[in-house]
Design an enzyme around this catalytic site. Structure first.
Site, PDB file in Angstrom:
ATOM      1  N   GLU A  35       0.845  -1.213   0.000  1.00 12.82           N
ATOM      2  CA  GLU A  35       0.000   0.000   0.000  1.00 12.82           C
ATOM      3  C   GLU A  35       0.870   1.251   0.000  1.00 12.82           C
ATOM      4  OE1 GLU A  35      -2.862  -0.540  -0.765  1.00 12.82           O
ATOM      5  OE2 GLU A  35      -3.546  -2.370   0.219  1.00 12.82           O
ATOM      6  N   HIS A  36       0.428   2.212  -0.752  1.00  9.80           N
ATOM      7  CA  HIS A  36       1.093   3.515  -0.887  1.00  9.80           C
ATOM      8  C   HIS A  36       2.519   3.367  -1.428  1.00  9.80           C
ATOM      9  CE1 HIS A  36      -1.947   6.206   1.067  1.00  9.80           C
ATOM     10  NE2 HIS A  36      -2.395   5.010   1.429  1.00  9.80           N
ATOM     11  N   ASP A  38       2.713   2.441  -4.785  1.00 10.09           N
ATOM     12  CA  ASP A  38       2.586   2.621  -6.249  1.00 10.09           C
ATOM     13  C   ASP A  38       3.049   3.998  -6.711  1.00 10.09           C
ATOM     14  OD1 ASP A  38       0.281   3.853  -5.191  1.00 10.09           O
ATOM     15  OD2 ASP A  38      -1.096   2.974  -6.659  1.00 10.09           O
ATOM     16  N   GLY A 125     -13.141   0.512  -0.482  1.00 11.86           N
ATOM     17  CA  GLY A 125     -11.742   0.487  -0.908  1.00 11.86           C
ATOM     18  C   GLY A 125     -11.481  -0.585  -1.955  1.00 11.86           C
ATOM     19  N   SER A 128     -14.014   1.221  -6.921  1.00 13.89           N
ATOM     20  CA  SER A 128     -15.108   1.438  -7.870  1.00 13.89           C
ATOM     21  C   SER A 128     -14.781   2.610  -8.788  1.00 13.89           C
ATOM     22  CB  SER A 128     -16.418   1.676  -7.127  1.00 13.89           C
ATOM     23  OG  SER A 128     -16.250   2.705  -6.183  1.00 13.89           O
ATOM     24  N   ASP A 173      -4.708   0.791  -9.004  1.00 16.13           N
ATOM     25  CA  ASP A 173      -6.123   0.446  -9.171  1.00 16.13           C
ATOM     26  C   ASP A 173      -6.505   0.342 -10.651  1.00 16.13           C
ATOM     27  OD1 ASP A 173      -5.869   0.873  -6.504  1.00 16.13           O
ATOM     28  OD2 ASP A 173      -7.176   2.632  -6.412  1.00 16.13           O
TER      29      ASP A 173
HETATM   30  C1  GLA Z   1      -5.690   4.020  -3.417  1.00 17.50           C
HETATM   31  C2  GLA Z   1      -5.000   4.604  -4.651  1.00 17.50           C
HETATM   32  C3  GLA Z   1      -3.884   3.680  -5.152  1.00 17.50           C
HETATM   33  C4  GLA Z   1      -2.948   3.272  -4.019  1.00 17.50           C
HETATM   34  C5  GLA Z   1      -3.731   2.813  -2.790  1.00 17.50           C
HETATM   35  C6  GLA Z   1      -2.841   2.578  -1.613  1.00 17.50           C
HETATM   36  O1  GLA Z   1      -6.386   2.856  -3.736  1.00 17.50           O
HETATM   37  O2  GLA Z   1      -5.923   4.821  -5.686  1.00 17.50           O
HETATM   38  O3  GLA Z   1      -3.183   4.298  -6.212  1.00 17.50           O
HETATM   39  O4  GLA Z   1      -2.057   4.307  -3.724  1.00 17.50           O
HETATM   40  O5  GLA Z   1      -4.732   3.739  -2.416  1.00 17.50           O
HETATM   41  O6  GLA Z   1      -1.983   1.533  -1.836  1.00 17.50           O
END
Ligand code: GLA
Length: 383
Positions: A35-36, A38, A125, A128, A173
C-alpha cells in the site's frame, strides 16, 4: 460476471436511448500486499475481482452527451466543448474527467450516451472509481476506434482521478482493473508498469474480505498528504522516487526529518521489500511466510505510515488470535474499508459469524464479509 446487472444496464440504455449499446465489464480490485508504494514507483500485488462496473455505451444522436448512473438514478447531460471538473461532482467527475483527458491528448470525442451500474460495496476500498474510469475510457476506445493501448487507457483514467477528482493516486487500481487475469494476482512493478501474474491457489485456504463499513474518503487530504511526505523525503535524498531509496541513505538524512516523516519513508522501503518477498513466498507455496508478511504490513500501515483506524486494527488483532487465519491486514488507501484475510476454508463461516458478533459488540455497527473471485480485467462483453 453479474448477468443480472448486465441485463439491467442494457435494458436501461435501450429504454432511454432506443439503440443497442456496447457493454463493458470493468472490475474492482483487491490488493494482496503493497500500500502507498505505487506512487513511489515501487511494487504492489493487486488482483481484479468478479465485482465492478457494467457500462452500456453508444453514439448519441444529439449534440450533447448523457450519462445515467443507474444506482443513484442520476442523469447528467454535458456538452463536449465545456468539459471541466465539477465541484462535489461525485461520479460525474470520473466520466467527464476521462473525456477531458482524452481531449487534452488531442483526441476528438464524439457525442455519446452511457448508462452504468455496479455491484461493488461503496466506500469499501475496492476501487469502484478506477472501475468506472476504465469502463468509460475502454468504451470510448471501442466506440470510436481510438486505437489506444491498455497502458494509454489507464494513464487517462489516472489523470482523470488526479485532475478532476483531486486524488493524486498511483497506478495500482487502474492497472489491476484493466489488466486483471482470472484466478491470479499481479505482482506489478509500478515504474515499468509491467506485471508478473501469479495463479493464486492457497489450497485449503481462501481470501476473505471484512469491511469495517467505515467509509474511507480519499479526497480527505490524508492521502495526498502521504504522497507529499514521500516526495519531500525523495527530494532530500536527491532521487525522484522512494523506490530508489535505501535504509542507509534514509538514515543519513534522519536529522533533516521529523520522526514521523522518517517512519513514513521507512515504511515505504520496507513495504516494497514485503511485496517482493510475498512473490517469493507464493512461489514457494509458503503460506505461513505470506501470512506473516501481511501482519507485518498492517503493523507498518498502523504505526509507521499511520493510515489505519481502530476498526481495521481490531479486525487484524482478532485475526492474529485465530489459529486458522494465516494473515490479515488493512487493504487500500486506508482510514476505513476492508481487511484482507487468509482464512482456512473450513473456518470461514464460523470466523465470519464470530467476528461479526464481536465487531457489533465493540463498535455498535455491522461489518460485512465478502468472498471474491479473481477475474479478468476490463473487457467488452457484448457487441
Ligand atoms: C488508493 C490509490 C492507489 C494506491 C492505494 C494505496 O487505492 O488509488 O493508487 O495508492 O490507495 O496503496
Amino acid at each position: 460476471m453479474n448477468t443480472e446487472l448486465v441485463h439491467k444496464v442494457t435494458q436501461a440504455f435501450q429504454e432511454k436511448f432506443g439503440s443497442e449499446p456496447l457493454i463493458i465489464s470493468s472490475p474492482g480490485r483487491i490488493n494482496i500486499i503493497g500500500e502507498h508504494t505505487d506512487y513511489n514507483e515501487g511494487f504492489v500485488f493487486p488482483a481484479a475481482i468478479d465485482k465492478g462496473i457494467i457500462a452500456a455505451i453508444g453514439k448519441s444522436s444529439s449534440p450533447n452527451c448523457t450519462a445515467f448512473a443507474l444506482d443513484a438514478q442520476e442523469t447528467y447531460e454535458f456538452a463536449l466543448d465545456a468539459i471541466e471538473p465539477i465541484t462535489n461532482g461525485n461520479w460525474k467527475n470520473f466520466v467527464v474527467g476521462v473525456v477531458g483527458e482524452l481531449q487534452k491528448k488531442g483526441i476528438v470525442v464524439q457525442p455519446f450516451d452511457v448508462v452504468f451500474a455496479g455491484d461493488l460495496p461503496k466506500g469499501a476500498g475496492l476501487s469502484s472509481s478506477a472501475a468506472l474510469e476504465n469502463s468509460i475510457v475502454f468504451g470510448l476506445n471501442e466506440l470510436f476506434q481510438l486505437n489506444l493501448t491498455k497502458h494509454e487507457m489507464i494513464a487517462i483514467s489516472q489523470k482523470a482521478e488526479h485532475n478532476y477528482v483531486g486524488v493524486r493516486c498511483g497506478i495500482m487500481d487502474q492497472y489491476a482493473s484493466m489488466f486483471g487475469v482470472e484466478d491470479s494476482a499481479l505482482l506489478l512493478d509500478c515504474r515499468a508498469q509491467e506485471s508478473k501474474s501469479y495463479k493464486l491457489d492457497f489450497k485449503e485456504y481462501g481470501i476473505m474480505l471484512i469491511n469495517t463499513n467505515v467509509s474511507h474518503n480519499l479526497v480527505d487530504a490524508e492521502y495526498n498528504d502521504r504522497r507529499h511526505v514521500c516526495e519531500k523525503v525523495a527530494n532530500l535524498l536527491k532521487i525522484d522516487f522512494l523506490r530508489d531509496a535505501t535504509e542507509e541513505g534514509l538514515k543519513a538524512i534522519e536529522d533533516q526529518l521529523t520522526p514521523v516523516e522518517y517512519q513514513k519513508a521507512l515504511y515505504v522501503l520496507q513495504e516494497n521489500e514485503r511485496v517482493l518477498n510475498s512473490g517469493k513466498a507464493i512461489e514457494n507455496d509458503d503460506l505461513d511466510a505470506l501470512g506473516q508478511l501481511l501482519f507485518e504490513a498492517h503493523d507498518g500501515a498502523q504505526h509507521q505510515f499511520k493510515i489505519s483506524c481502530p476498526e481495521l486494527d481490531f479486525l487484524v488483532e482478532q485475526a492474529k488470535m485465530h489459529p486458522q487465519v494465516k494473515g490479515a491486514r488493512m487493504m487500500g488507501g486506508g482510514f476505513g474499508g476492508c481487511t484482507i484475510n487468509i482464512v482456512h476454508r473450513d473456518a470461514m463461516d464460523s470466523y465470519a459469524t464470530d467476528i461479526s458478533e464481536k465487531y457489533l459488540k465493540t463498535y455498535g455497527k455491522h461489518c460485512s464479509i465478502y468472498k471474491v473471485k479473481l477475474s479478468q480485467g476490463t473487457h467488452l462483453i457484448q457487441n
